[in-house]
Write a protein that holds these residues in place. Structure first.
Motif, short mmCIF file in Angstrom:
data_model
loop_
_atom_site.label_atom_id
_atom_site.label_comp_id
_atom_site.label_asym_id
_atom_site.label_seq_id
_atom_site.Cartn_x
_atom_site.Cartn_y
_atom_site.Cartn_z
N ARG A 1 32.90 6.99 -43.83
CA ARG A 1 34.07 7.34 -43.05
C ARG A 1 33.58 7.55 -41.55
O ARG A 1 34.22 7.30 -40.54
N GLU A 2 32.57 8.64 -41.75
CA GLU A 2 32.26 9.11 -40.38
C GLU A 2 31.48 7.92 -39.41
O GLU A 2 31.81 8.02 -38.41
N GLU B 1 39.79 0.89 -45.05
CA GLU B 1 40.15 0.59 -46.58
C GLU B 1 39.50 -0.77 -47.15
O GLU B 1 38.59 -0.64 -48.19
N ASP B 2 39.49 -1.75 -46.34
CA ASP B 2 38.87 -2.91 -46.81
C ASP B 2 37.50 -2.93 -46.97
O ASP B 2 36.85 -3.09 -47.68
N ALA B 3 36.85 -2.21 -45.55
CA ALA B 3 35.28 -2.01 -45.92
C ALA B 3 35.00 -0.87 -46.94
O ALA B 3 33.95 -1.31 -47.62
N LEU B 4 35.81 -0.03 -47.15
CA LEU B 4 35.45 0.77 -48.22
C LEU B 4 35.18 0.39 -49.58
O LEU B 4 34.55 0.42 -50.51
N GLU B 5 36.34 -0.70 -49.94
CA GLU B 5 36.68 -1.12 -50.99
C GLU B 5 35.37 -2.09 -51.63
O GLU B 5 35.11 -2.32 -52.75
N GLU C 1 32.55 6.64 -35.87
CA GLU C 1 31.54 6.83 -34.74
C GLU C 1 31.46 5.46 -34.18
O GLU C 1 31.17 5.09 -33.13
N LYS C 2 31.34 4.32 -35.04
CA LYS C 2 31.20 2.98 -34.42
C LYS C 2 32.70 2.42 -33.78
O LYS C 2 32.74 1.29 -33.25
N GLY C 3 33.78 3.07 -34.07
CA GLY C 3 34.88 2.68 -33.24
C GLY C 3 35.76 1.65 -34.02
O GLY C 3 36.55 0.69 -33.60
N VAL C 4 35.42 1.59 -35.31
CA VAL C 4 36.08 0.65 -36.32
C VAL C 4 37.56 1.16 -36.56
O VAL C 4 37.65 2.01 -36.80
N PRO C 5 38.49 0.10 -36.00
CA PRO C 5 40.07 0.49 -36.28
C PRO C 5 40.24 1.10 -37.81
O PRO C 5 39.73 0.48 -38.79
#
Length: 80
Positions: free
Chosen positions: A4-5, A18-22, A9-13
């Protein structure tokens, strides 16, 4: 939490988080998957092991996680 950090930091909206973390495997799963994809079931020599370890450390994985993944992989190869 670390992921999440990094997303922040990368500025991902946030709506994309949630999609990325899943898609992430459970802890250690990413490191194991990386090593398996690179080795394809064959044991690495020392030079290759060092190169892959450094690649993982550069990607931000902690040393303890990388070391544990090598240990798991070594145990799997001994069982075969």
């Amino acid at each position: 939490a670390r992921v999440r950090e990094k997303l922040y930091e990368k500025g991902v909206p946030r709506e994309l988080w949630e999609d990325a973390l899943e898609e992430l495997p459970a802890d250690g799963g990413q490191v194991d998957a990386f090593l398996r994809s690179k080795l394809r079931g064959r044991p690495p020599d020392e030079k290759e092991k060092r190169r892959l370890t450094n690649a993982l450390l550069r990607r931000g994985f902690p040393w303890g996680e990388v070391k544990a993944a090598w240990r798991r992989l070594g145990e799997e190869m001994q069982e075969d």
